[in-house]
Write an enzyme that holds these catalytic residues in place. Structure first.
Site, mmCIF file in Angstrom:
data_model
loop_
_atom_site.group_PDB
_atom_site.id
_atom_site.type_symbol
_atom_site.label_atom_id
_atom_site.label_comp_id
_atom_site.label_asym_id
_atom_site.label_seq_id
_atom_site.Cartn_x
_atom_site.Cartn_y
_atom_site.Cartn_z
ATOM 1 N N CYS A 1 0.816 -1.206 0.000
ATOM 2 C CA CYS A 1 0.000 0.000 0.000
ATOM 3 C C CYS A 1 0.852 1.259 0.000
ATOM 4 O O CYS A 1 0.326 2.362 -0.100
ATOM 5 C CB CYS A 1 -0.927 -0.009 1.213
ATOM 6 S SG CYS A 1 -0.130 -0.535 2.721
ATOM 7 N N ASP B 1 2.397 2.427 2.485
ATOM 8 C CA ASP B 1 2.293 3.096 3.785
ATOM 9 C C ASP B 1 3.650 3.138 4.485
ATOM 10 O O ASP B 1 4.437 2.200 4.395
ATOM 11 C CB ASP B 1 1.313 2.350 4.704
ATOM 12 C CG ASP B 1 -0.117 2.470 4.211
ATOM 13 O OD1 ASP B 1 -0.324 3.151 3.200
ATOM 14 O OD2 ASP B 1 -1.003 1.888 4.849
ATOM 15 N N CYS C 1 -3.405 4.530 4.966
ATOM 16 C CA CYS C 1 -4.858 4.501 5.006
ATOM 17 C C CYS C 1 -5.351 4.612 6.454
ATOM 18 O O CYS C 1 -4.561 4.569 7.400
ATOM 19 C CB CYS C 1 -5.359 3.207 4.385
ATOM 20 S SG CYS C 1 -4.897 1.771 5.358
ATOM 21 N N CYS D 1 -2.139 -3.914 7.771
ATOM 22 C CA CYS D 1 -1.911 -2.664 8.504
ATOM 23 C C CYS D 1 -1.530 -2.959 9.954
ATOM 24 O O CYS D 1 -0.692 -2.261 10.542
ATOM 25 C CB CYS D 1 -3.159 -1.790 8.488
ATOM 26 S SG CYS D 1 -3.652 -1.304 6.829
#
Lengths: 137, 179
Positions: free
Chosen positions: A37, A39, A63, A106
């Site tokens: 992602c 991140d 996110c 995450c």
């Protein structure tokens, strides 16, 4: 995809956003990133001589689930010892935030960030200890 | 046979299995295969043949999508060599690289407040474009030398750069909306 209330709460009111002095002997810094992602997460802990976490700060670009995971972790670790915190697993985070399967990574990011911060402060403390013993030898 | 499902995507388009390919040749081969596999050509064919043509068309599309973009082509080449980039499970990146990513993200987050937001977003994108170019060159070199560990690290960084570039487009579009 709908976020859970807990994710929204942490996303809208993130706890402990900020930065600690990474060069301080009492601060451990963990930086991790998930290519899936893009991140990026930085998690920092301030640790007492006795190994208790006195403060924690994070900065995450990613996110809502990644921000919520790191925000939650900073709350979880405060007041705990390094050994206790090393037991935190992504499953705890994912369960607490009711993350859907596609957002489990995450919570993995948050677990790895805290592990990296612990490794950093332990390496610093080990280096200090060997300096001291070298000085007294 | 027109389309052999046991071929890999490079073989399907008659390329050597390597990162550098001729994109014009890829486009041309793709278009000619698409013509041959067009559903109209199988309108009067039997069920089996029609089913085969649909599968073949799907295979060709997937192959084209994968090879036409450099990052997905690089990822696919790694996969053919048995290497996974573990994009969801392996979060350990070079700290230096993550630091740079953080700074670029901070710069992007601040563009809306800057005096010339378009110039600010453009400056971030220029850096990203340059980094992506360098990364793609690094992949070409390490994959040619079959240094797969290095190639894997390069692709993992490349993914961050592409994501951030997408993000910069979103932010620019938002500037347009607010204007």
């Amino acid at each position: 995809m709908a976020y859970s209330d807990k994710v929204l709460d942490h996303y809208e009111n993130p706890r402990n956003v900020g930065v600690l002095d990474k060069d301080s002997p009492n601060v451990g810094t963990g930086m991790v990133g998930a290519p899936a992602c893009g991140d990026v997460m930085r998690l920092q802990i301030q640790v007492s001589e006795e190994g208790v976490i006195e403060d924690a700060k994070f900065k995450t670009y990613g996110c809502g689930s990644a921000i919520a995971s790191s925000s939650l972790v900073t709350e979880m670790v405060k007041g705990k010892t390094l050994d206790e915190v090393a037991e935190i697993r992504n499953a705890h985070i994912a369960e607490e935030l009711a993350l859907p399967p596609v957002k489990i990574h995450c919570s993995v990011l948050a677990e790895d960030a805290i592990a990296a911060a612990i490794a950093d402060i332990r390496a610093k403390r080990d280096a200090q200890a060997s300096e001291k013993s070298a000085a007294s030898a | 046979m027109l389309v052999d499902f046991s071929n890999n995507y490079f073989e399907l388009f008659e390329f050597d299995v390597q990162f550098e390919i001729d994109i014009e040749q890829l486009d041309a081969s793709y278009q000619s295969l698409q013509r041959v596999l067009h559903p109209d050509k199988f309108a009067s064919a039997g069920d089996n043949e029609r089913r085969w043509s649909m599968q073949a068309a799907g295979f060709v599309n997937e192959a084209y999508q994968t090879l036409s973009k450099p990052l997905s082509r690089a990822t696919y080449l790694l996969k053919l060599n048995g290497i996974s980039i573990d994009e969801e499970t392996d979060t350990h990146m070079s700290p230096m690289f993550l630091m740079e990513q953080m700074e670029l993200r901070e710069a992007l987050a601040d563009v809306a407040q800057s005096t010339d937001p378009y110039a600010a977003v453009e400056s971030v994108r220029k850096q990203l474009t340059a980094s992506i170019e360098k990364t793609s060159q690094a992949f070409l070199q390490s994959s040619t030398e079959q240094k797969w560990d290095a190639a894997r690290s390069v692709v993992r960084e490349w993914q961050f750069l592409e994501k951030l570039k997408q993000e910069s487009r979103v932010i620019e579009a938002r500037l347009d909306d607010d204007a």
